[in-house]
Design an enzyme around this catalytic site. Structure first.
Site, short mmCIF file in Angstrom:
data_model
loop_
_atom_site.label_atom_id
_atom_site.label_comp_id
_atom_site.label_asym_id
_atom_site.label_seq_id
_atom_site.Cartn_x
_atom_site.Cartn_y
_atom_site.Cartn_z
N HIS A 66 -34.39 -39.59 0.42
CA HIS A 66 -33.33 -39.99 1.35
C HIS A 66 -33.91 -40.31 2.75
CE1 HIS A 66 -31.05 -38.49 -2.04
NE2 HIS A 66 -31.74 -37.39 -1.95
N GLU A 103 -30.33 -32.74 3.39
CA GLU A 103 -31.47 -32.84 2.47
C GLU A 103 -32.58 -33.71 3.05
OE1 GLU A 103 -30.46 -34.47 -1.35
OE2 GLU A 103 -32.52 -34.41 -2.07
N HIS A 158 -37.02 -33.35 -3.19
CA HIS A 158 -35.56 -33.32 -3.07
C HIS A 158 -35.08 -31.88 -3.05
CE1 HIS A 158 -34.62 -37.64 -3.83
NE2 HIS A 158 -35.85 -37.59 -4.31
N GLU A 237 -37.09 -30.72 -7.29
CA GLU A 237 -35.80 -30.33 -6.71
C GLU A 237 -35.94 -28.87 -6.32
OE1 GLU A 237 -33.09 -32.12 -6.15
OE2 GLU A 237 -33.23 -33.91 -7.43
ZN ZN Z 1 -32.15 -35.93 -3.29
#
Ligand code: ZN
Length: 282
Positions: A66, A103, A158, A237
């Site tokens: 992102h 995030e 992430h 993640e």
């Molecule tokens: Zn993400």
């Protein structure tokens, strides 16, 4: 103690013993010592000591997910781009904690911390974005950056926005893409997923995700970043931003320093040839 507790306790002791042994094994393999060495990149952290030339000549691409400008650029980031046999939106805004820590800020912070550690081991480290207030890049461009750098390993960083009751971290390894063009990366990426899962869990104490995947891993063919990669690549993640316990860790700079250490150790172990290509369930 009641009889019903005993097997659980025995299992827990066994798990701890195995984890300690595995941790010692990696540290010994990487360092030949107990691993409490020089070059700590952050206060309160003792990343595994690795020779300053251990990763010389290797390029690692870290892809912080992102970007801080995405929320202001809905049209740009929603445009479809090639994703490996289908089109997918360029990028997304990402998740955030209930307290509002986004995030994109987390992933950029972690990428910078991990880059410091990996560079101290001699690696060339490329980030897919230079700051946290731009837009994108799109997922296809993120993959091109790894390919263009001829990276020995790419980690897309992430944190999930899963169900609030779900805890833990997981690694996403590539499946064969719908256009069947990423076959060459499947085995090495699976090995990278395994070394990263081990090192990240050990450094952070973070449990494997209890709300998806299997043993802290998922295998996916719907991510352009994995489908378009021609070099070993996984997604990490790091936790579930919507879970109160995980969020408390993610917002803690000391935890992020440990997370960076785990990320760097996982990539280092992969580049030093550790792990098994069958780490990921298939
Ligand atoms: Zn993400």
């Amino acid at each position: 103690m009641p009889a019903w507790i005993r097997p659980t306790l025995v299992q827990a002791v066994a798990v701890v013993a195995v984890a300690l042994a595995a941790g010692f094994g990696l540290r010994f393999a990487l360092t030949g010592s107990d691993g409490n060495g020089a070059g700590a990149p952050a206060p309160g952290v003792s990343p595994t000591a690795v020779a300053a030339t251990a990763l010389a000549g290797r390029t690692i691409v870290l892809d912080p997910g992102h970007n801080g400008g995405n929320s202001r650029a809905a049209t740009a980031i929603s445009r479809p781009v090639p994703a490996g046999g289908f089109d997918k939106e360029c990028d997304t805004v990402g998740a955030e904690t209930d307290g509002g820590y986004p995030e994109h800020a987390f992933t950029f912070d972690l990428a910078q911390r991990a880059a410091v550690i990996l560079r101290s081991r001699g690696a060339r480290v490329v980030l897919t974005r230079p700051d946290d207030d731009g837009v994108g890049p799109c997922v296809d461009e993120r993959a091109r950056i790894g390919n263009g750098a001829a990276a020995a390993a790419v980690v897309s960083i992430h944190a999930d926005g899963g169900p609030a009751e779900g805890r833990g971290f997981h690694v996403i390894a590539p499946a064969l893409s719908p256009d069947r063009t990423n076959a060459v990366i499947l085995a090495p990426s699976s090995r990278l997923a395994g070394t990263l899962r081990s090192a990240f869990g050990r450094a952070t104490g973070q449990p494997l995700a209890d709300y998806l995947g299997k043993e802290g891993m998922t295998i996916r063919s719907d991510l352009g970043g994995l489908n378009l990669s021609r070099v070993p690549k996984v997604f990490l993640e790091c936790g579930n931003m919507r879970n109160r316990t995980d969020a408390a860790e993610i917002i803690d700079p000391a935890w992020r320093a440990r997370a960076a250490s785990g990320l760097a150790d996982g990539v280092t172990a992969f580049l030093l040839g550790e792990g098994s290509p069958s780490a990921a369930p298939r």
